[in-house]
Write an enzyme that holds these catalytic residues in place. Structure first.
Site, mmCIF file in Angstrom:
data_model
loop_
_atom_site.group_PDB
_atom_site.id
_atom_site.type_symbol
_atom_site.label_atom_id
_atom_site.label_comp_id
_atom_site.label_asym_id
_atom_site.label_seq_id
_atom_site.Cartn_x
_atom_site.Cartn_y
_atom_site.Cartn_z
ATOM 1 N N SER A 52 -0.866 -0.310 4.766
ATOM 2 C CA SER A 52 -1.258 1.063 4.414
ATOM 3 C C SER A 52 -2.490 1.468 5.202
ATOM 4 C CB SER A 52 -1.536 1.158 2.912
ATOM 5 O OG SER A 52 -2.453 0.162 2.502
ATOM 6 N N ASP A 90 -0.601 -8.152 4.920
ATOM 7 C CA ASP A 90 0.754 -7.664 5.192
ATOM 8 C C ASP A 90 1.225 -8.054 6.581
ATOM 9 O OD1 ASP A 90 1.839 -6.347 2.986
ATOM 10 O OD2 ASP A 90 0.984 -4.395 3.524
ATOM 11 N N GLU A 188 7.262 -2.244 -5.885
ATOM 12 C CA GLU A 188 6.648 -0.932 -5.676
ATOM 13 C C GLU A 188 7.599 0.167 -6.101
ATOM 14 O OE1 GLU A 188 4.736 -0.286 -1.900
ATOM 15 O OE2 GLU A 188 4.796 1.888 -2.089
HETATM 16 N N1 LIG Z 1 -2.857 6.229 -0.194
HETATM 17 C C1 LIG Z 1 -1.765 5.485 -0.269
HETATM 18 N N2 LIG Z 1 -1.399 4.970 -1.454
HETATM 19 C C2 LIG Z 1 -0.284 4.209 -1.562
HETATM 20 O O1 LIG Z 1 0.012 3.744 -2.691
HETATM 21 C C3 LIG Z 1 0.468 3.948 -0.394
HETATM 22 C C4 LIG Z 1 0.033 4.478 0.837
HETATM 23 N N3 LIG Z 1 -1.075 5.254 0.873
HETATM 24 N N4 LIG Z 1 0.693 4.236 2.003
HETATM 25 C C5 LIG Z 1 1.748 3.242 2.015
HETATM 26 C C6 LIG Z 1 2.522 3.299 0.788
HETATM 27 C C7 LIG Z 1 3.300 4.584 0.591
HETATM 28 N N5 LIG Z 1 3.306 4.696 -0.837
HETATM 29 C C8 LIG Z 1 3.740 5.803 -1.563
HETATM 30 C C9 LIG Z 1 3.509 7.073 -1.103
HETATM 31 C C10 LIG Z 1 3.902 8.180 -1.834
HETATM 32 C C11 LIG Z 1 4.553 8.005 -3.048
HETATM 33 C C12 LIG Z 1 4.963 9.202 -3.818
HETATM 34 O O2 LIG Z 1 4.568 10.297 -3.518
HETATM 35 N N6 LIG Z 1 5.734 9.005 -4.880
HETATM 36 C C13 LIG Z 1 6.101 10.075 -5.799
HETATM 37 C C14 LIG Z 1 7.257 9.650 -6.653
HETATM 38 C C15 LIG Z 1 8.567 10.129 -6.117
HETATM 39 C C16 LIG Z 1 9.649 9.970 -7.109
HETATM 40 O O3 LIG Z 1 9.459 10.376 -8.275
HETATM 41 O O4 LIG Z 1 10.715 9.454 -6.727
HETATM 42 C C17 LIG Z 1 4.937 10.378 -6.723
HETATM 43 O O5 LIG Z 1 4.876 11.490 -7.229
HETATM 44 O O6 LIG Z 1 4.134 9.469 -6.957
HETATM 45 C C18 LIG Z 1 4.779 6.725 -3.495
HETATM 46 C C19 LIG Z 1 4.373 5.622 -2.765
HETATM 47 C C20 LIG Z 1 2.607 3.606 -1.448
HETATM 48 N N7 LIG Z 1 1.672 3.219 -0.409
HETATM 49 C C1 LIG Z 2 0.633 -0.629 -1.490
HETATM 50 C C2 LIG Z 2 0.579 -2.089 -1.156
HETATM 51 C C3 LIG Z 2 1.459 -2.898 -2.036
HETATM 52 C C4 LIG Z 2 0.893 -2.321 0.294
HETATM 53 O O1 LIG Z 2 1.859 -2.923 0.692
HETATM 54 C C5 LIG Z 2 -0.058 -1.761 1.265
HETATM 55 O O2 LIG Z 2 -1.157 -1.330 0.868
HETATM 56 O O3 LIG Z 2 0.289 -1.751 2.447
HETATM 57 MG MG LIG Z 3 2.157 -2.681 2.798
#
Ligand SMILES: Nc1nc(=O)c2c([nH]1)NC[C@@H]1CN(c3ccc(C(=O)N[C@@H](CCC(=O)O)C(=O)O)cc3)CN21
Ligand SMILES: CC(C)C(=O)C(=O)O
Ligand SMILES: [Mg+2]
Length: 271
Positions: A52, A90, A188
């Site tokens: 990330s 990672d 996740e």
């Molecule tokens: N700042 C940040 N936080 C993270 O947790 C994260 C990152 N970056 N970058 C790599 C991945 C990408 N991730 C993400 C990014 C966006 C959502 C997201 O917007 N999810 C929606 C849910 C969608 C649904 O309901 O299906 C949300 O509203 O949380 C989730 C995981 C987790 N990781």
């Molecule tokens: C969100 C965590 C699990 C991750 O893989 C990352 O930070 O890259």
């Molecule tokens: Mg990762």
């Protein structure tokens, strides 16, 4: 180990011990020595140098541009700040496409970066890689559910395992990776019920992010808990709110995970 090290470095066995005592594992991502030092002082058990960093540190749209050299640079920095927490790094996109390449790159994260453990995004396709790592003494965490390195295939960052067939496949994959020698699972963005089911079947620690409270531990991206990101995912919570310092916010996060008050239902996905 140096004779003057005051604090014992946590090992996988220590994390397994926390699970056995039903004490939740508190985990965060870190990308530099200052973050690492503050997290260590706050009692974080497991620190992940996440890919990330491509997004939250380097400003890319996804995690895909992150290189092995990026990972090593940040892992080295984090290692210098840590005394107690277990350090995991990672494996970046396309760094584990063959067994040989995976072993070579995992060894670099450990030898050059100082990681004690590596994490890779994988389904049952990664069984051969996990088996080889296990045979060579490389502790490995398998990351299931939403796998951000597959964002272009998944079509976005969405909850995974909602359909019955996908849920069954994830359970099978988790068990196959455990049997292959994975030392930890990370889930996740999966429904809480599915995460609870996998956790009940697994004999290795299950860490969740957006996977509900029924996991052995929780992890979040540090910028999300400090209110530094534009659009934090719904499963994250700002722990700086109401706190006077970053140090206090990190301690509040650890306390919330240990007491079970985080994650609440609003940070979880229902089936
Ligand atoms: N700042 C940040 N936080 C993270 O947790 C994260 C990152 N970056 N970058 C790599 C991945 C990408 N991730 C993400 C990014 C966006 C959502 C997201 O917007 N999810 C929606 C849910 C969608 C649904 O309901 O299906 C949300 O509203 O949380 C989730 C995981 C987790 N990781
Ligand atoms: C969100 C965590 C699990 C991750 O893989 C990352 O930070 O890259
Ligand atoms: Mg990762």
């Amino acid at each position: 180990m140096s004779v003057h090290s005051q604090t014992k470095r946590l090992t996988l066995r220590d994390l397994q011990g926390l699970c056995d005592r039903q004490e939740p594992i508190a985990s965060l991502t870190a990308y530099d020595a200052t973050q690492a030092r503050l997290m260590d002082a706050a009692g974080v058990d497991l620190v992940l140098v996440g890919d990330s960093l491509g997004m939250v540190v380097l400003g890319h749209e996804t995690t895909l541009p992150v290189t092995m050299d990026d990972m090593i640079y940040h892992t080295r920095a984090v290692a210098r700040g840590l005394r107690r927490a277990l350090l995991m790094a990672d494996m970046p996109f396309m760094s584990y496409v063959s067994v040989d390449q995976a072993l070579h790159n995992a060894a670099r994260l450990m030898q050059e970066g100082g990681a004690q453990m590596v994490k890779l995004e994988g389904d049952a396709q990664q069984v051969a890689v996990v088996t080889a790592m296990s045979h060579h003494g490389i502790p490995v965490c398998a990351h299931l559910g939403l796998r951000p390195q597959s964002v272009h295939k998944l079509g976005g960052y969405r909850v995974q395992g909602r359909e019955a067939a996908a849920a069954q496949r994830m359970i099978k994959d988790a068990m196959a990776l455990q049997e292959a020698g994975a030392d930890m699972l990370l889930l996740e963005c999966v429904p809480s019920t599915l995460a609870a089911e996998i956790r009940a079947m697994a004999r290795i620690p299950v860490i969740g992010i957006g996977a509900g409270a029924q996991c052995d531990g929780q992890i979040l991206v540090v910028q999300d808990i400090l209110g530094m990101t534009d659009h934090a995912p719904r499963f994250a919570k700002n722990f700086l709110t109401g706190q006077a310092s970053v140090q206090a916010a990190l301690a509040a996060y650890v306390q919330a995970v240990k007491s079970g008050s985080f994650p609440a239902v609003e940070h979880s996905f229902l089936s």
